[in-house]
Design an enzyme around this catalytic site. Structure first.
Site, short mmCIF file in Angstrom:
data_model
loop_
_atom_site.label_atom_id
_atom_site.label_comp_id
_atom_site.label_asym_id
_atom_site.label_seq_id
_atom_site.Cartn_x
_atom_site.Cartn_y
_atom_site.Cartn_z
N GLY A 1 -43.40 11.75 -0.32
CA GLY A 1 -42.05 12.35 0.26
C GLY A 1 -41.97 13.17 1.44
O GLY A 1 -42.98 13.50 1.73
N SER B 1 -37.27 20.01 -6.81
CA SER B 1 -38.69 20.28 -6.72
C SER B 1 -39.15 20.78 -8.35
O SER B 1 -38.36 21.37 -8.86
CB SER B 1 -38.86 21.52 -5.94
OG SER B 1 -40.19 22.17 -6.24
N GLY C 1 -36.55 13.14 -7.58
CA GLY C 1 -36.87 12.86 -6.10
C GLY C 1 -38.09 11.99 -6.64
O GLY C 1 -38.30 10.89 -5.60
N HIS C 2 -38.69 12.11 -7.55
CA HIS C 2 -39.82 11.30 -7.85
C HIS C 2 -39.19 9.92 -8.34
O HIS C 2 -39.94 8.78 -7.77
CB HIS C 2 -40.62 11.73 -9.40
CG HIS C 2 -41.18 13.17 -8.88
ND1 HIS C 2 -40.99 14.31 -9.59
CD2 HIS C 2 -42.31 13.53 -8.09
CE1 HIS C 2 -41.77 15.27 -9.23
NE2 HIS C 2 -42.71 14.85 -8.27
N ARG D 1 -40.99 22.94 -8.87
CA ARG D 1 -41.12 24.31 -8.80
C ARG D 1 -39.61 24.91 -9.27
O ARG D 1 -39.74 26.49 -9.25
CB ARG D 1 -41.63 24.83 -7.69
CG ARG D 1 -43.43 24.58 -7.84
CD ARG D 1 -43.99 25.15 -6.55
NE ARG D 1 -45.57 25.22 -6.96
CZ ARG D 1 -46.34 24.32 -6.11
NH1 ARG D 1 -45.93 23.22 -5.31
NH2 ARG D 1 -47.73 24.27 -6.39
P1 AMP Z 1 -45.13 16.48 -6.28
O1 AMP Z 1 -45.30 16.11 -7.77
O2 AMP Z 1 -44.35 17.79 -6.26
O3 AMP Z 1 -46.74 16.72 -5.86
O4 AMP Z 1 -44.64 15.43 -5.56
C1 AMP Z 1 -44.96 14.23 -5.59
C2 AMP Z 1 -44.38 13.39 -4.65
O5 AMP Z 1 -42.86 13.36 -4.85
C3 AMP Z 1 -44.70 13.77 -3.06
O6 AMP Z 1 -44.92 12.79 -2.37
C4 AMP Z 1 -43.48 14.51 -2.83
O7 AMP Z 1 -43.20 14.61 -1.40
C5 AMP Z 1 -42.31 13.99 -3.53
N1 AMP Z 1 -41.22 14.63 -3.72
C6 AMP Z 1 -40.99 15.84 -4.26
N2 AMP Z 1 -39.81 16.27 -4.46
C7 AMP Z 1 -39.05 15.36 -3.70
C8 AMP Z 1 -37.58 15.18 -3.41
N3 AMP Z 1 -36.85 16.19 -3.71
N4 AMP Z 1 -37.24 14.00 -2.87
C9 AMP Z 1 -38.25 13.00 -2.49
N5 AMP Z 1 -39.52 13.03 -2.73
C10 AMP Z 1 -39.92 14.40 -3.54
#
Ligand code: AMP
Length: 283
Positions: free
Chosen positions: A126, A164, A13-14, A166
């Site tokens: 995201g 995720s 996703g990242h 998590r």
């Molecule tokens: P995080 O590291 O979880 O704080 O996420 C960093 C960025 O990645 C945020 O803008 C999230 O919305 C995005 N993000 C997290 N999970 C996904 C995913 N499955 N698909 C796309 N973007 C994501």
């Protein structure tokens, strides 16, 4: 330059955010910072997965040009009790707002710090964190921040589970059970695309699907159908709507959502098989 802020423990996703950032800019900077001010004392700040070496390797593979991985002293030079950027309260009445007091102030504070430090022309966030995106979008407009925000679609596993960091907390069984989130959202989206715009009817569809598919051990925090722009309840969806869910499975608190619009970026979710069927178990 385009900035992709993250908390690390990177997944595909990242990776998609990095690739989308590249479409908007010659240079892509990714940041990895587990931001202490967006976690409440009882939340998972200490246990949040961290692996900076692995993250750096993935970012290089995805084509990021640089990684900014500051420590807390760099991001909060005057200490954690400093200035907070307060989100507009009308965006906090639903979803995670009431459940995570202070969370979005922590998010806005660190995002504004990152924007000030990196001075990007573009920042990519995201849709996975839909309320976060709306709160940041509001800050950017309200404070006249000279930046283009890009919203990236949710990347999912082939069976529909939203990727995720998590998800690492889930046991194998919980990982399968977690499909109840994406499956219930898919039912709501399918009903929306059949023409239903009444939010109570859409909420019933979601609640029924959750009731059918969720394990008894899961605890639902919310399942809401809201106007996407205002994050408030409306009787009938007119602009983009949002169906959003948060649930606890074991030690994981998971969130997911689908955008309710005729051209929803979440349409591919409809191709996923029902949880428990053979196809959904292919990983
Ligand atoms: P995080 O590291 O979880 O704080 O996420 C960093 C960025 O990645 C945020 O803008 C999230 O919305 C995005 N993000 C997290 N999970 C996904 C995913 N499955 N698909 C796309 N973007 C994501």
């Amino acid at each position: 330059m385009a900035l992709v802020p993250t908390m690390g423990a990177l997944h595909d996703g990242h990776g998609s955010l990095v690739k989308i950032a590249r479409q908007h800019s010659e240079a892509v900077l990714a940041s990895v910072f587990v931001n202490p001010t967006q976690f409440a004392p009882a939340e998972d700040f200490e246990s949040y997965p961290r692996d900076l070496d692995a993250d750096a390797g993935k970012l290089a593979t995805w084509g990021a040009d640089a990684l900014f991985a500051p420590d807390a002293g760099t991001m909060y030079p005057l200490g954690l009790d400093g200035v907070r950027v307060q989100p507009a309260s009308h965006l906090l009445g639903k979803l995670c707002g009431p459940l995570r007091p202070g969370h979005f102030a922590g998010v806005l504070t660190v995002v504004l710090k990152l924007l000030n430090l990196a001075r990007p022309a573009v920042a990519v966030f995201g849709q996975k964190d839909y309320q976060q995106f709306r709160v940041i979008e509001h800050m950017v407009r309200d404070l006249h921040l000279p930046i283009e925000l890009v919203r990236a679609p949710i990347v999912r596993a082939p069976d529909g589970l939203a990727l995720s960091s998590r998800n690492a907390y889930l046991s194998a069984t919980e990982r399968d059970e977690a499909l109840a989130l994406s499956w219930s959202l898919a039912r709501v989206l399918a009903t929306y695309l059949e023409g239903e715009r009444d939010t109570r009817a859409l909420a019933r569809t979601g609640a029924d699907a959750w009731g059918n598919f969720a394990p008894k051990t899961a605890s639902l925090e919310y399942f809401e159908i809201l106007d996407g722009a205002t994050l408030t309840e409306v009787p009938i969806l007119e602009g983009e709507g949002i169906a959003a869910i948060a649930a606890r499975l074991g030690s994981a608190r998971l969130i997911d959502n689908v955008a309710l619009a005729p051209d929803s970026p979440d349409r591919p979710l409809l191709a996923c098989a029902e949880p428990g069927s053979a196809r959904s178990r292919v990983r």
